[in-house]
Enzyme design. Structure first.
Site, PDB file in Angstrom:
ATOM      1  N   TRP A 169       0.812  -1.213   0.000  1.00 54.00           N
ATOM      2  CA  TRP A 169       0.000   0.000   0.000  1.00 54.00           C
ATOM      3  C   TRP A 169       0.846   1.264   0.000  1.00 54.00           C
ATOM      4  O   TRP A 169       0.527   2.234  -0.694  1.00 54.00           O
ATOM      5  CB  TRP A 169      -0.991  -0.009   1.154  1.00 54.00           C
ATOM      6  CG  TRP A 169      -2.051  -1.073   0.988  1.00 54.00           C
ATOM      7  CD1 TRP A 169      -2.270  -2.147   1.796  1.00 54.00           C
ATOM      8  CD2 TRP A 169      -2.998  -1.184  -0.086  1.00 54.00           C
ATOM      9  NE1 TRP A 169      -3.300  -2.905   1.293  1.00 54.00           N
ATOM     10  CE2 TRP A 169      -3.764  -2.341   0.154  1.00 54.00           C
ATOM     11  CE3 TRP A 169      -3.278  -0.421  -1.233  1.00 54.00           C
ATOM     12  CZ2 TRP A 169      -4.793  -2.757  -0.698  1.00 54.00           C
ATOM     13  CZ3 TRP A 169      -4.305  -0.840  -2.083  1.00 54.00           C
ATOM     14  CH2 TRP A 169      -5.041  -1.980  -1.812  1.00 54.00           C
ATOM     15  N   ASP A 176      -1.483   6.427   6.581  1.00 55.53           N
ATOM     16  CA  ASP A 176      -2.597   5.592   6.120  1.00 55.53           C
ATOM     17  C   ASP A 176      -2.885   4.586   7.223  1.00 55.53           C
ATOM     18  O   ASP A 176      -2.085   3.688   7.475  1.00 55.53           O
ATOM     19  CB  ASP A 176      -2.192   4.886   4.812  1.00 55.53           C
ATOM     20  CG  ASP A 176      -3.253   3.909   4.317  1.00 55.53           C
ATOM     21  OD1 ASP A 176      -4.290   3.726   4.991  1.00 55.53           O
ATOM     22  OD2 ASP A 176      -3.038   3.311   3.232  1.00 55.53           O
ATOM     23  N   LYS A 229     -12.209  -1.592   6.235  1.00 60.13           N
ATOM     24  CA  LYS A 229     -11.388  -2.600   6.909  1.00 60.13           C
ATOM     25  C   LYS A 229     -11.855  -2.741   8.358  1.00 60.13           C
ATOM     26  O   LYS A 229     -12.327  -3.774   8.768  1.00 60.13           O
ATOM     27  CB  LYS A 229      -9.909  -2.205   6.861  1.00 60.13           C
ATOM     28  CG  LYS A 229      -9.384  -1.873   5.467  1.00 60.13           C
ATOM     29  CD  LYS A 229      -9.155  -3.114   4.622  1.00 60.13           C
ATOM     30  CE  LYS A 229      -9.024  -2.814   3.143  1.00 60.13           C
ATOM     31  NZ  LYS A 229      -7.827  -2.113   2.732  1.00 60.13           N
TER      32      LYS A 229
HETATM   33  C1  PLP Z   1      -7.319  -1.578   1.521  1.00 60.55           C
HETATM   34  C2  PLP Z   1      -6.260  -0.578   1.712  1.00 60.55           C
HETATM   35  C3  PLP Z   1      -6.096   0.503   0.825  1.00 60.55           C
HETATM   36  C4  PLP Z   1      -6.948   0.687  -0.406  1.00 60.55           C
HETATM   37  O1  PLP Z   1      -8.233   0.969  -0.058  1.00 60.55           O
HETATM   38  P1  PLP Z   1      -9.371   1.311  -1.163  1.00 60.55           P
HETATM   39  O2  PLP Z   1     -10.443   1.851  -0.302  1.00 60.55           O
HETATM   40  O3  PLP Z   1      -9.716   0.016  -1.808  1.00 60.55           O
HETATM   41  O4  PLP Z   1      -8.838   2.293  -2.103  1.00 60.55           O
HETATM   42  C5  PLP Z   1      -5.105   1.410   1.111  1.00 60.55           C
HETATM   43  N1  PLP Z   1      -4.327   1.296   2.184  1.00 60.55           N
HETATM   44  C6  PLP Z   1      -4.454   0.264   3.056  1.00 60.55           C
HETATM   45  C7  PLP Z   1      -3.554   0.175   4.230  1.00 60.55           C
HETATM   46  C8  PLP Z   1      -5.423  -0.693   2.847  1.00 60.55           C
HETATM   47  O5  PLP Z   1      -5.543  -1.720   3.706  1.00 60.55           O
END
Ligand code: PLP
Length: 360
Positions: free
Chosen positions: A101, A171, A195
């Site tokens: 990511w 993030d 998540k």
């Molecule tokens: C799933 C995830 C993303 C991407 O998320 P989307 O909502 O599908 O764009 C980005 N960063 C992390 C850490 C993730 O787990």
């Protein structure tokens, strides 16, 4: 009704009491005579839902008044672009790449300016977190970027990097609200909610007000500007009303169980059950350095792809779903987010123990 223990990395399992509340309110939200899906985002009743969601999140995380809370569509992926578009003033940013990511985020940021990869764990398939105490931070860097919990690889920062005075952008998608967080350590925290919080479709961005710029290039798309969202209460256009509503329910649920400290205590207990099993197992091994193991995403392997597949099939047949590991790590991955009950983790470990005995 037969609900399984769902170990999906995302969209992921949600608290049952929240699902039940939503079900009860589905056809007639609090006497409005309609579902939240059907109401105007400009209505009083929806405005209250949005206001309460923000207030409850602020209370849960202790978000200081000089931070804005924004609900934005486009997933965490859109933030990979919005962050450099909005925060790159000097056109330079430092990225710490500890997995898929953060790598994607860095690749996207390169479209907008100079990106320095100041640390990475790519040499060992992202199985550790590099020492970030004395990084070659660029004098001109507008921010330092991390993915604080790498969902695919199962690592997490135990200590935030020393950014040498630069703002930190994190993030937190796969660890959002899993434990207390000192918001003022960051310039910006963001995460997709699918998540660890609610249904797919929004990102929550918590951003320090002074970082929200108005002096962006003229051709910056209006939706891609943080000031658009900040100046319009996250309702410049139609927001994802449903996701905001459900996230609000989850915030209230988290408050009801004692907030983020209580959540963290439970998450540590859950993870310990699984990691203790893996540490003692002869058949299964965790794939990352112990000190940086994630409380949320737990990858593990047998070392043999065929055996891994057999275990995944056996777990599925026994009512444990979505344990197949990501293809870049292989094996299995148990995502044990906030909403996974401790009983689910214990039942999985009991099953794996028995499986190991029977297949040794
Ligand atoms: C799933 C995830 C993303 C991407 O998320 P989307 O909502 O599908 O764009 C980005 N960063 C992390 C850490 C993730 O787990």
């Amino acid at each position: 009704m037969a609900r399984v223990y769902n170990f999906s990395a995302g969209p992921a399992t949600m608290p049952l009491p929240v699902l039940e509340e939503i079900q009860a309110e589905l056809l007639d939200y609090k006497g409005s005579g309609m579902s939240v899906m059907e109401m105007s985002h400009r209505s009083k009743v929806f405005q209250q839902i949005a206001d309460e969601a923000e207030a409850d999140l602020r209370e849960l995380m202790g978000i200081p008044d000089n931070y804005k809370v924004l609900f934005i569509q486009g997933g965490a992926t859109l933030q990979f672009s919005m962050i450099p578009m909005n925060l790159m003033k000097n056109g330079v940013a430092d990225y710490i790449v500890t997995g898929a990511w953060s790598k994607k985020a860095a690749t996207e940021a390169k479209k907008f300016g100079k990106v320095n990869i100041v640390a990475t764990s790519a040499d060992k398939n992202f199985s550790y977190i590099p020492d970030c105490s004395d990084l070659p931070i660029d004098d001109d860097a507008d921010y330092v970027y991390i993915c604080e919990n790498e969902t695919i690889h199962g690592t997490t920062f135990q200590k935030l990097p020393n950014t040498k005075g630069k703002i930190l952008v994190s993030d937190q998608s796969s660890m959002f609200l899993s434990k207390p967080c000192n918001v003022s350590d960051y310039g910006m925290i963001y995460g997709g909610v699918q998540k660890n919080i609610g249904p797919a479709g929004i990102v929550i961005a918590i951003i320090r007000e002074d970082l929200i710029r108005e002096d962006l290039p003229e051709n910056t798309p209006v939706y891609m500007r943080y000031d658009t969202h900040a100046n319009n209460g996250s309702m410049y256009n139609t927001p994802n009303c449903w996701a905001i509503y459900v996230c609000g329910k989850v915030f209230k649920y988290l408050k009801s169980i004692g907030g983020l400290s209580a959540m963290n205590e439970l998450n540590e207990k859950k993870a310990k059950i699984l990691y203790d099993f893996l540490d003692g197992s002869k058949m299964f091994n965790g794939t990352v350095e112990k000190e940086v193991r994630s409380l949320m995403n737990v990858p593990f392997v047998t070392g043999d792809a065929e055996k891994d597949a057999a275990v995944v099939a056996a777990t599925k047949a026994a009512g444990f779903d979505n344990l197949k590991g990501h293809k870049s790590v292989g094996g299995l991955r148990a995502s044990i987010y906030n909403a996974m009950p401790i009983e689910g983790v214990q039942a999985l470990v009991d099953f794996l123990k028995k499986y190991e005995e029977e297949n040794a």
